[in-house]
Design a protein around this motif. Structure first.
Motif, PDB file in Angstrom:
ATOM      1  N   GLU A  83      49.246  52.845  56.411  1.00 17.85           N
ATOM      2  CA  GLU A  83      48.171  53.774  56.050  1.00 17.85           C
ATOM      3  C   GLU A  83      48.708  55.196  55.909  1.00 17.85           C
ATOM      4  N   ALA A  84      49.592  55.592  56.831  1.00 20.12           N
ATOM      5  CA  ALA A  84      50.164  56.934  56.774  1.00 20.12           C
ATOM      6  C   ALA A  84      51.049  57.118  55.550  1.00 20.12           C
ATOM      7  N   ALA A  85      51.716  56.026  55.141  1.00 19.30           N
ATOM      8  CA  ALA A  85      52.619  56.088  53.984  1.00 19.30           C
ATOM      9  C   ALA A  85      51.893  55.856  52.666  1.00 19.30           C
ATOM     10  N   GLY A  86      50.632  55.474  52.747  1.00 19.80           N
ATOM     11  CA  GLY A  86      49.873  55.210  51.530  1.00 19.80           C
ATOM     12  C   GLY A  86      50.343  53.972  50.800  1.00 19.80           C
ATOM     13  N   THR A  87      50.713  52.946  51.551  1.00 16.59           N
ATOM     14  CA  THR A  87      51.195  51.714  50.942  1.00 16.59           C
ATOM     15  C   THR A  87      50.629  50.517  51.699  1.00 16.59           C
ATOM     16  N   SER A  88      51.024  49.321  51.309  1.00 15.11           N
ATOM     17  CA  SER A  88      50.537  48.130  51.988  1.00 15.11           C
ATOM     18  C   SER A  88      51.367  47.851  53.229  1.00 15.11           C
ATOM     19  N   LYS A  89      50.817  47.071  54.143  1.00 17.13           N
ATOM     20  CA  LYS A  89      51.539  46.703  55.361  1.00 17.13           C
ATOM     21  C   LYS A  89      52.813  45.947  55.015  1.00 17.13           C
ATOM     22  N   GLN A  90      52.712  45.026  54.060  1.00 19.70           N
ATOM     23  CA  GLN A  90      53.881  44.249  53.662  1.00 19.70           C
ATOM     24  C   GLN A  90      54.970  45.148  53.076  1.00 19.70           C
ATOM     25  N   ALA A  91      54.571  46.082  52.221  1.00 21.33           N
ATOM     26  CA  ALA A  91      55.550  46.984  51.607  1.00 21.33           C
ATOM     27  C   ALA A  91      56.217  47.861  52.650  1.00 21.33           C
ATOM     28  N   ALA A  92      55.422  48.360  53.605  1.00 18.63           N
ATOM     29  CA  ALA A  92      55.984  49.203  54.664  1.00 18.63           C
ATOM     30  C   ALA A  92      56.972  48.412  55.509  1.00 18.63           C
ATOM     31  N   HIS A  93      56.595  47.184  55.836  1.00 13.70           N
ATOM     32  CA  HIS A  93      57.471  46.338  56.655  1.00 13.70           C
ATOM     33  C   HIS A  93      58.767  46.025  55.921  1.00 13.70           C
ATOM     34  N   GLU A  94      58.656  45.704  54.641  1.00 11.09           N
ATOM     35  CA  GLU A  94      59.853  45.388  53.855  1.00 11.09           C
ATOM     36  C   GLU A  94      60.775  46.599  53.727  1.00 11.09           C
ATOM     37  N   ARG A  95      60.186  47.776  53.651  1.00  8.36           N
ATOM     38  CA  ARG A  95      60.992  48.986  53.444  1.00  8.36           C
ATOM     39  C   ARG A  95      61.698  49.441  54.721  1.00  8.36           C
TER      40      ARG A  95
END
Length: 266
Positions: A83-95
């Protein structure tokens, strides 16, 4: 700073504090690099400013990774980070999950073990740096005063005990990693050399056992390092899957070996 003469100053802080200091150190370093861009050189070659700005952008990506690590150590979920990064949970985890796991495997410390300084010492230096740059509102001890080691010095012993338990588990994982690397190389040599299926099956079975043992250790780490439990569970699931796959392959090779032996004796 709180006076606690009866409590020795810790060499290593809690992982949460270490992550905070790591982030602050990175921010200070990038701040210096950004400040170095201020002078204007009219004779600079074309593209020089852009190259330097892009290099700074790459450094800020490192700072973002440090921020994610600090957030995870402070208990932020991947949903909150997304939410803080403005992306999906999956995308944040992958990154960023790989960076968090690497931080855990490296010991969760801001400075290398052989450093003459400590995280608390680095925080005090950053206190002075911040005070020098914040003329309008020079907050005293802006970095160190926010650390748990300063705010709750009585928790130092408990943090050290948790660290010792986690360090033991990581040491066992490191030994298993080396063992697995050796087994993978053995299997490669056997395959390249056209070894009989039974020999390869034995190596695969040993690989499966190592994967299963690693999965169990990662499960133990979820209790020793609860802040990073999601990362450890993911590693455990991956190793369990590898254990199942290699075990199945070993069984197939063993069955093939038995068939060859039966044909040979017929």
């Amino acid at each position: 700073m709180t006076d606690t003469p009866d409590i020795p100053e810790p060499r290593v802080l809690s992982p949460r504090d270490e992550a905070r200091v790591t982030f602050a150190l990175e921010a200070e370093r990038i701040g210096n690099e950004a400040f170095a861009l201020l002078p204007i050189d009219p004779a600079a070659p074309h593209g020089d400013r852009l190259r330097r700005a892009l290099a700074l952008k790459a450094e800020t990506d490192k700072l973002i990774g440090r921020a994610v690590i600090a957030e995870r150590e402070e208990g932020a979920t991947w949903t909150q980070i997304a939410e803080a990064a403005g992306t999906s949970k999956q995308a944040a985890h992958e990154r960023w999950a790989g960076r968090v796991s690497a931080w855990a495997a490296s010991g969760r410390t801001a400075l290398p073990p052989d450093s003459r300084n400590t995280a608390l010492g680095a925080a005090r230096i950053l206190d002075r740096v911040y005070a020098e740059h914040s003329h309008d509102n020079p907050a005293p001890d802006a970095v160190s005063s926010g650390l748990d080691a300063v705010r709750f010095p009585g928790a130092i012993a408990a943090e050290a005990a948790r660290r010792e338990r986690a360090a033991g588990l990581h040491a066992r994982l490191s030994a298993l990693h080396d063992q697995l690397s050796s087994l993978l190389e053995q299997h490669r040599l056997l395959s390249d050399g056209g070894a009989r299926p039974q020999a390869r099956a034995e190596v695969q079975a040993r690989q499966s056992a190592v994967y299963a043992e690693r999965a169990a250790l990662y499960e133990e780490l979820t209790a020793a390092e609860p802040e990073l439990a999601d990362e450890h569970r993911a590693e455990a699931e991956t190793d369990r899957a590898f254990a199942a796959d290699t075990r199945e392959y070993a069984e197939l090779l063993a069955a093939k070996s038995e068939d060859e032996a039966a044909k040979g004796s017929a």
